[in-house]
Design a protein around this motif. Structure first.
Motif, mmCIF file in Angstrom:
data_model
loop_
_atom_site.group_PDB
_atom_site.id
_atom_site.type_symbol
_atom_site.label_atom_id
_atom_site.label_comp_id
_atom_site.label_asym_id
_atom_site.label_seq_id
_atom_site.Cartn_x
_atom_site.Cartn_y
_atom_site.Cartn_z
ATOM 1 N N GLU A 17 0.848 -1.194 0.000
ATOM 2 C CA GLU A 17 0.000 0.000 0.000
ATOM 3 C C GLU A 17 0.884 1.245 0.000
ATOM 4 O O GLU A 17 1.390 1.661 1.037
ATOM 5 C CB GLU A 17 -0.945 0.000 1.209
ATOM 6 N N PRO A 18 1.085 1.876 -1.163
ATOM 7 C CA PRO A 18 1.986 3.029 -1.252
ATOM 8 C C PRO A 18 1.433 4.321 -0.687
ATOM 9 O O PRO A 18 2.183 5.266 -0.460
ATOM 10 C CB PRO A 18 2.230 3.165 -2.763
ATOM 11 N N GLY A 21 -1.935 6.277 4.409
ATOM 12 C CA GLY A 21 -2.803 7.186 5.160
ATOM 13 C C GLY A 21 -3.014 6.715 6.586
ATOM 14 O O GLY A 21 -2.081 6.301 7.275
ATOM 15 N N GLY A 22 -4.266 6.756 7.022
ATOM 16 C CA GLY A 22 -4.589 6.344 8.386
ATOM 17 C C GLY A 22 -4.562 4.849 8.611
ATOM 18 O O GLY A 22 -4.644 4.387 9.752
ATOM 19 N N GLY A 23 -4.471 4.060 7.552
ATOM 20 C CA GLY A 23 -4.313 2.607 7.702
ATOM 21 C C GLY A 23 -5.599 1.809 7.686
ATOM 22 O O GLY A 23 -5.581 0.599 7.940
ATOM 23 N N ASN A 37 3.471 2.333 3.008
ATOM 24 C CA ASN A 37 4.253 3.530 2.698
ATOM 25 C C ASN A 37 3.355 4.761 2.675
ATOM 26 O O ASN A 37 2.169 4.687 2.334
ATOM 27 C CB ASN A 37 4.896 3.357 1.315
ATOM 28 N N ASP A 38 3.927 5.886 3.042
ATOM 29 C CA ASP A 38 3.267 7.170 2.840
ATOM 30 C C ASP A 38 4.346 8.234 2.755
ATOM 31 O O ASP A 38 5.350 8.169 3.482
ATOM 32 C CB ASP A 38 2.289 7.495 3.974
ATOM 33 N N THR A 171 6.346 -3.844 7.249
ATOM 34 C CA THR A 171 7.471 -2.989 6.878
ATOM 35 C C THR A 171 6.923 -1.634 6.472
ATOM 36 O O THR A 171 6.046 -1.544 5.611
ATOM 37 C CB THR A 171 8.260 -3.603 5.711
ATOM 38 N N LEU A 172 7.442 -0.576 7.094
ATOM 39 C CA LEU A 172 6.975 0.786 6.822
ATOM 40 C C LEU A 172 8.069 1.604 6.154
ATOM 41 O O LEU A 172 9.256 1.471 6.473
ATOM 42 C CB LEU A 172 6.551 1.467 8.120
ATOM 43 N N SER A 173 7.661 2.459 5.234
ATOM 44 C CA SER A 173 8.605 3.360 4.583
ATOM 45 C C SER A 173 7.922 4.681 4.294
ATOM 46 O O SER A 173 6.691 4.783 4.325
ATOM 47 C CB SER A 173 9.137 2.740 3.287
#
Length: 282
Positions: A17-18, A21-23, A37-38, A171-173
């Motif tokens: 999910e590129p 946002g709020g998830g 990602n955001d 994994t967050l970016s």
């Protein structure tokens, strides 16, 4: 979300999910791994903070409560501290009236002394205008107070978030979507969900978007399709007299699902002329 869930794949290996946002979407997807990602680094840091807080949510709520009480912000999940006289005088906006002083003090402290603290930013997000994150050109958090409260729904949403992310491989970016897609090795059972800024609407987030961004994103999606990777794109074709001809022409080669939506804006509560779609290749 109730409309979207039924249109998502039943089995997902890796979920991408590129524009997280709020998830809300990833919290409703079952997958083996999540790659979120955001471009907003502060938003990503809040997600990282909440995921880490899932290991000890009691401490999280103690820390939240300490700050809320220090700045005398409304907290109906625990007790109703808004005076009846204020409720009578400002029937529809009493939360904003009550919270303004404490909110402004907390915002000033963040901008002067404790920039980018994810706990404080989360509290400002909860009590802020339209529950957004917004900073001026100088990097100062500049959102005014909203007519909102830390209520039972917020607590329930947080507990659901903690329950969902605990133990998950996430994994967050924080990258531009073009960089996010670069060198990704997708596999057959992966799923990519995209909810980018909308080219023709007027929200704060969409000011970051232009026609070239739209062209580049649609090109990235076409590349996914050529590789046989499942995708779903949320977008708007018509909005208050404007229409996205670029999107309308592009989406003809894919499956189009009409979505019933009801957007509310703080500045304008009037009925919006809007047509939202979910575009898929499966």
């Amino acid at each position: 979300m109730k409309q979207l869930i039924g249109l998502f794949p039943a089995e997902v290996d890796n979920f991408y999910e590129p524009f997280v946002g709020g998830g809300t979407v990833f919290l409703n997807i079952k997958a083996n791994k999540y790659f979120l990602n955001d471009i907003d680094k502060n938003l990503v840091n809040i997600h990282k903070f909440l995921i880490e807080s899932s290991k000890d949510q009691d401490k999280f709520f103690r820390d939240i409560e300490k700050i809320i009480k220090k700045y005398n912000l409304s907290r109906s999940y625990e007790e109703d501290i808004v005076p009846a006289s204020l409720k009578k005088q400002w029937k529809k906006t009493y939360f904003a009236r009550f919270n303004k002083e404490g909110y402004d003090k907390l915002r000033t402290k963040v901008n002067k002394y404790i920039k980018n603290n994810p706990l404080i930013l989360y509290i400002l997000l909860i009590y802020g205008f339209n529950r957004m994150l917004r900073f001026n050109g100088g990097g100062k958090f500049n959102l005014p107070v909203g007519n909102v409260d830390f209520n039972k729904n917020v607590v329930s949403a947080l507990n659901n978030y903690f329950d969902f992310v605990r133990g998950k491989k996430i994994t967050l970016s924080s990258k531009d979507f073009r960089s996010y897609f670069a060198n990704k090795n997708f596999s057959k059972n992966d799923f990519v969900y995209l909810d980018p800024p909308y080219l023709i609407t007027a929200s704060e987030y969409n000011k970051l978007w232009d026609r070239q961004s739209e062209v580049d994103l649609l090109g990235e999606i076409d590349a996914l399709n050529k590789k046989g990777i499942r995708f779903a794109l949320s977008n708007v074709t018509h909005y208050n007299g404007s229409k996205n001809d670029l999107l309308i022409d592009w989406m003809k080669k894919y499956k189009i699902h009409k979505i019933e939506s009801n957007y509310i804006n703080y500045h304008d509560n009037g009925k919006k002329q809007i047509k939202e779609v979910l575009i898929t290749n499966y």
